[in-house]
Design a protein around this motif. Structure first.
Motif, PDB file in Angstrom:
ATOM      1  N   ARG A 145       0.809  -1.220   0.000  1.00 55.39           N
ATOM      2  CA  ARG A 145       0.000   0.000   0.000  1.00 55.39           C
ATOM      3  C   ARG A 145       0.839   1.265   0.000  1.00 55.39           C
ATOM      4  NH1 ARG A 145      -4.774   1.616   4.358  1.00 55.39           N
ATOM      5  NH2 ARG A 145      -5.559   3.409   3.180  1.00 55.39           N
ATOM      6  N   PHE A 146       1.989   1.242   0.706  1.00 50.55           N
ATOM      7  CA  PHE A 146       2.784   2.460   0.836  1.00 50.55           C
ATOM      8  C   PHE A 146       4.236   2.224   0.406  1.00 50.55           C
ATOM      9  CE2 PHE A 146      -0.629   3.240   3.895  1.00 50.55           C
ATOM     10  CZ  PHE A 146      -0.985   4.542   3.576  1.00 50.55           C
ATOM     11  N   LEU A 147       4.804   3.234  -0.248  1.00 49.93           N
ATOM     12  CA  LEU A 147       6.240   3.258  -0.501  1.00 49.93           C
ATOM     13  C   LEU A 147       6.974   3.796   0.722  1.00 49.93           C
ATOM     14  CD1 LEU A 147       6.360   4.714  -4.132  1.00 49.93           C
ATOM     15  CD2 LEU A 147       6.735   2.343  -3.446  1.00 49.93           C
ATOM     16  N   ILE A 148       6.409   4.829   1.323  1.00 47.64           N
ATOM     17  CA  ILE A 148       6.935   5.413   2.560  1.00 47.64           C
ATOM     18  C   ILE A 148       5.778   5.532   3.547  1.00 47.64           C
ATOM     19  CG2 ILE A 148       8.024   7.425   3.623  1.00 47.64           C
ATOM     20  CD1 ILE A 148       9.298   8.075   0.951  1.00 47.64           C
ATOM     21  N   GLY A 162       4.543  12.903   9.706  1.00 51.26           N
ATOM     22  CA  GLY A 162       5.113  11.806   8.941  1.00 51.26           C
ATOM     23  C   GLY A 162       4.724  11.877   7.480  1.00 51.26           C
ATOM     24  N   LEU A 163       5.671  11.635   6.602  1.00 50.23           N
ATOM     25  CA  LEU A 163       5.393  11.648   5.164  1.00 50.23           C
ATOM     26  C   LEU A 163       4.951  10.259   4.722  1.00 50.23           C
ATOM     27  CD1 LEU A 163       5.520  13.146   2.432  1.00 50.23           C
ATOM     28  CD2 LEU A 163       7.891  12.369   2.229  1.00 50.23           C
ATOM     29  N   ALA A 164       3.807  10.199   4.074  1.00 48.99           N
ATOM     30  CA  ALA A 164       3.281   8.931   3.566  1.00 48.99           C
ATOM     31  C   ALA A 164       3.080   9.049   2.057  1.00 48.99           C
ATOM     32  CB  ALA A 164       1.959   8.591   4.251  1.00 48.99           C
ATOM     33  N   ILE A 165       3.715   8.158   1.317  1.00 48.34           N
ATOM     34  CA  ILE A 165       3.558   8.128  -0.141  1.00 48.34           C
ATOM     35  C   ILE A 165       2.996   6.772  -0.526  1.00 48.34           C
ATOM     36  CG2 ILE A 165       4.715   8.293  -2.380  1.00 48.34           C
ATOM     37  CD1 ILE A 165       6.805  10.049  -1.114  1.00 48.34           C
ATOM     38  N   GLN A 169       0.531   6.285  -5.922  1.00 48.20           N
ATOM     39  CA  GLN A 169       1.017   7.615  -6.291  1.00 48.20           C
ATOM     40  C   GLN A 169       2.387   7.532  -6.964  1.00 48.20           C
ATOM     41  OE1 GLN A 169       0.773   9.368  -2.371  1.00 48.20           O
ATOM     42  NE2 GLN A 169      -1.165  10.378  -2.816  1.00 48.20           N
ATOM     43  N   GLY A 170       3.263   6.712  -6.399  1.00 51.65           N
ATOM     44  CA  GLY A 170       4.582   6.551  -7.003  1.00 51.65           C
ATOM     45  C   GLY A 170       4.500   5.928  -8.388  1.00 51.65           C
ATOM     46  N   ILE A 171       3.662   4.897  -8.531  1.00 53.08           N
ATOM     47  CA  ILE A 171       3.486   4.235  -9.830  1.00 53.08           C
ATOM     48  C   ILE A 171       2.898   5.209 -10.844  1.00 53.08           C
ATOM     49  CG2 ILE A 171       2.153   2.462 -11.044  1.00 53.08           C
ATOM     50  CD1 ILE A 171       2.521   0.687  -8.593  1.00 53.08           C
ATOM     51  N   THR A 172       1.933   6.004 -10.410  1.00 54.91           N
ATOM     52  CA  THR A 172       1.301   6.983 -11.306  1.00 54.91           C
ATOM     53  C   THR A 172       2.333   7.938 -11.897  1.00 54.91           C
ATOM     54  OG1 THR A 172      -0.860   6.924 -10.217  1.00 54.91           O
ATOM     55  CG2 THR A 172      -0.301   8.929 -11.411  1.00 54.91           C
ATOM     56  N   ILE A 173       3.167   8.495 -11.053  1.00 53.31           N
ATOM     57  CA  ILE A 173       4.151   9.482 -11.515  1.00 53.31           C
ATOM     58  C   ILE A 173       5.169   8.832 -12.450  1.00 53.31           C
ATOM     59  CG2 ILE A 173       5.982  11.042 -10.760  1.00 53.31           C
ATOM     60  CD1 ILE A 173       4.327  11.426  -8.149  1.00 53.31           C
ATOM     61  N   ILE A 174       5.656   7.642 -12.087  1.00 56.29           N
ATOM     62  CA  ILE A 174       6.660   6.957 -12.912  1.00 56.29           C
ATOM     63  C   ILE A 174       6.085   6.539 -14.260  1.00 56.29           C
ATOM     64  CG2 ILE A 174       8.114   4.899 -13.087  1.00 56.29           C
ATOM     65  CD1 ILE A 174       8.410   5.053 -10.000  1.00 56.29           C
ATOM     66  N   VAL A 175       4.905   5.882 -14.227  1.00 55.64           N
ATOM     67  CA  VAL A 175       4.285   5.402 -15.473  1.00 55.64           C
ATOM     68  C   VAL A 175       3.930   6.569 -16.382  1.00 55.64           C
ATOM     69  CG1 VAL A 175       2.255   4.238 -16.438  1.00 55.64           C
ATOM     70  CG2 VAL A 175       3.438   3.249 -14.477  1.00 55.64           C
ATOM     71  N   LEU A 234      -4.727   4.252 -13.535  1.00 55.07           N
ATOM     72  CA  LEU A 234      -3.934   4.918 -12.508  1.00 55.07           C
ATOM     73  C   LEU A 234      -4.828   5.708 -11.554  1.00 55.07           C
ATOM     74  CD1 LEU A 234      -0.911   6.182 -14.656  1.00 55.07           C
ATOM     75  CD2 LEU A 234      -0.948   4.244 -13.079  1.00 55.07           C
ATOM     76  N   TYR A 235      -5.859   6.359 -12.100  1.00 57.19           N
ATOM     77  CA  TYR A 235      -6.792   7.101 -11.252  1.00 57.19           C
ATOM     78  C   TYR A 235      -7.555   6.139 -10.338  1.00 57.19           C
ATOM     79  CZ  TYR A 235     -10.495  10.315  -9.826  1.00 57.19           C
ATOM     80  OH  TYR A 235     -11.358  11.081  -9.085  1.00 57.19           O
ATOM     81  N   GLY A 236      -8.002   5.011 -10.894  1.00 55.05           N
ATOM     82  CA  GLY A 236      -8.739   4.033 -10.097  1.00 55.05           C
ATOM     83  C   GLY A 236      -7.894   3.432  -8.993  1.00 55.05           C
ATOM     84  N   LEU A 237      -6.615   3.156  -9.264  1.00 53.37           N
ATOM     85  CA  LEU A 237      -5.721   2.623  -8.244  1.00 53.37           C
ATOM     86  C   LEU A 237      -5.456   3.649  -7.149  1.00 53.37           C
ATOM     87  CD1 LEU A 237      -3.051   0.773 -10.430  1.00 53.37           C
ATOM     88  CD2 LEU A 237      -4.686  -0.300  -8.869  1.00 53.37           C
ATOM     89  N   ASP A 238      -5.316   4.904  -7.538  1.00 47.74           N
ATOM     90  CA  ASP A 238      -4.988   5.960  -6.587  1.00 47.74           C
ATOM     91  C   ASP A 238      -6.186   6.356  -5.739  1.00 47.74           C
ATOM     92  OD1 ASP A 238      -3.340   7.888  -5.364  1.00 47.74           O
ATOM     93  OD2 ASP A 238      -4.069   9.441  -6.719  1.00 47.74           O
ATOM     94  N   LYS A 239      -7.354   6.352  -6.345  1.00 44.82           N
ATOM     95  CA  LYS A 239      -8.554   6.780  -5.626  1.00 44.82           C
ATOM     96  C   LYS A 239      -9.561   5.636  -5.576  1.00 44.82           C
ATOM     97  CE  LYS A 239      -7.641  11.566  -6.791  1.00 44.82           C
ATOM     98  NZ  LYS A 239      -6.294  11.310  -7.363  1.00 44.82           N
ATOM     99  N   SER A 240     -10.438   5.537  -6.541  1.00 43.64           N
ATOM    100  CA  SER A 240     -11.381   4.422  -6.610  1.00 43.64           C
ATOM    101  C   SER A 240     -11.999   4.402  -7.995  1.00 43.64           C
ATOM    102  CB  SER A 240     -12.479   4.555  -5.550  1.00 43.64           C
ATOM    103  OG  SER A 240     -13.305   5.678  -5.825  1.00 43.64           O
TER     104      SER A 240
END
Length: 337
Positions: A145-148, A162-165, A169-175, A234-240
């Protein structure tokens, strides 16, 4: 100094990182819209529901993979299912092109006719998606679920915030970054991409040069469908995933394309991030952020929130109207590809 760092981390959690992810999703969606507009010369109002259709196909294949024990480990299984969703979106796009748009293309109909036809296609796609997968929220995210994680970040830095990524979100930006690079390389370097740009600049001259218009149309729909499916997934994975949400996304996607300069891929990317950060910054509650930066013991009254999150799409609409009134050509003057 610690309070300033806490304020930066807080802002990163709720504005910067979500804005980057959402902006990448809008940019991919706007790229599909601007490609159709630049090459086929009409505004495709069915693009949001094409995103929903492609994402639906990804979800169905993801569920199938999950049921037989196939997974992608720490990353979502949806990434394995993405090629199948892209193929489904390409198939439905070409079906509607052959059965609807080609008829009007042959008759040399004005762009407004294509826009009206795309509205009809939009309702048909929306009905198909709702009939197959239903109107409610669908969960298809798995993997890490989280990278960080916020707790780990706090322990590592000693800060209160605390920073939570999220992984999504990480996959979205990279892809999104990789897809944008691939698209620009294709348009600038490949023979087909050059033909598409020539057809967009001057259709009659392109035809005289021996460019096959059917081939240009085919590749345009293929690329637009692929971009729609990737953006929707990517939108569905990040949100719903919810069919009506993708219908609503049409407004910020069109706003992004127009703000950047519709018909210009670089403008679509810039517009996506402008719209995303505008929505996020205007609807964020800044009370805790200001407490960190203000005098000790001071706290502002209320949440210091300009607009409720319920009105985030209104931000897109206001920006769209202002751009059309002040600078209708957008940031990059609406240059074609």
């Amino acid at each position: 100094m610690e309070d300033i760092l806490n304020a930066i981390v807080l802002l990163s959690n709720f504005v910067i990182v979500p804005g980057l992810a959402y902006g990448a999703q809008l940019a991919l969606g706007a790229l599909g819209v601007t490609l159709i507009y630049a090459v086929l010369r009409f505004s495709n109002f069915a693009h949001g529901d094409l995103m929903a259709f492609g994402t639906m196909a990804v979800i169905l294949v993801t569920w199938t993979f999950q049921s037989v024990g196939i997974s992608a480990g720490p990353v979502p299984t949806a990434l394995l299912a993405l090629p199948f969703g892209i193929l489904a979106a390409i198939g439905i796009s070409l079906l509607f092109d052959r059965s609807v748009y080609k008829f009007y293309r042959t008759k040399k109909s004005p762009p407004v006719v294509f826009v009206i036809a795309s509205v009809g296609v939009m309702f048909m796609l929306n009905g198909i998606v709702r009939f197959i997968i239903g109107p409610g929220d669908q969960n298809f995210s798995d993997g890490g679920r989280f990278l960080i994680k916020a707790r780990e970040f706090k322990e590592m830095t000693g800060l209160n915030e605390g920073l939570a990524i999220k992984t999504s979100q990480g996959i979205t930006i990279i892809v999104a970054f990789l897809v944008m690079i691939a698209l620009f390389w294709f348009l600038q370097k490949s023979r087909t991409g050059k033909a598409m740009r020539a057809y967009s600049d001057n259709e009659d001259l392109a035809l005289l040069s021996g460019i096959n218009p059917d081939r240009v149309v085919l590749y345009t729909w293929i690329i637009a469908a692929a971009l729609a499916t990737i953006a929707g997934t990517l939108y569905g994975l990040d949100k719903s995933f919810k069919p009506f949400t993708y219908f609503q996304l049409l407004l910020p996607i069109f706003a992004a394309a127009i703000v950047g300069g519709i018909g210009n891929p670089l403008g679509a990317i810039a517009g996506g991030f402008v719209i995303a950060f505008s929505e996020v910054t205007v609807t964020y509650a800044y009370k805790k952020f200001l407490i960190y930066l203000g005098p000790e013991g001071w706290a502002p009254d209320g949440l210091v929130q300009l607009l409720s999150t319920d009105y985030k799409f209104a931000v897109s609409f206001v920006i769209l109207v202002l751009v059309l009134l002040i600078r209708p050509t957008g940031i990059f003057k609406g240059k074609v590809i």
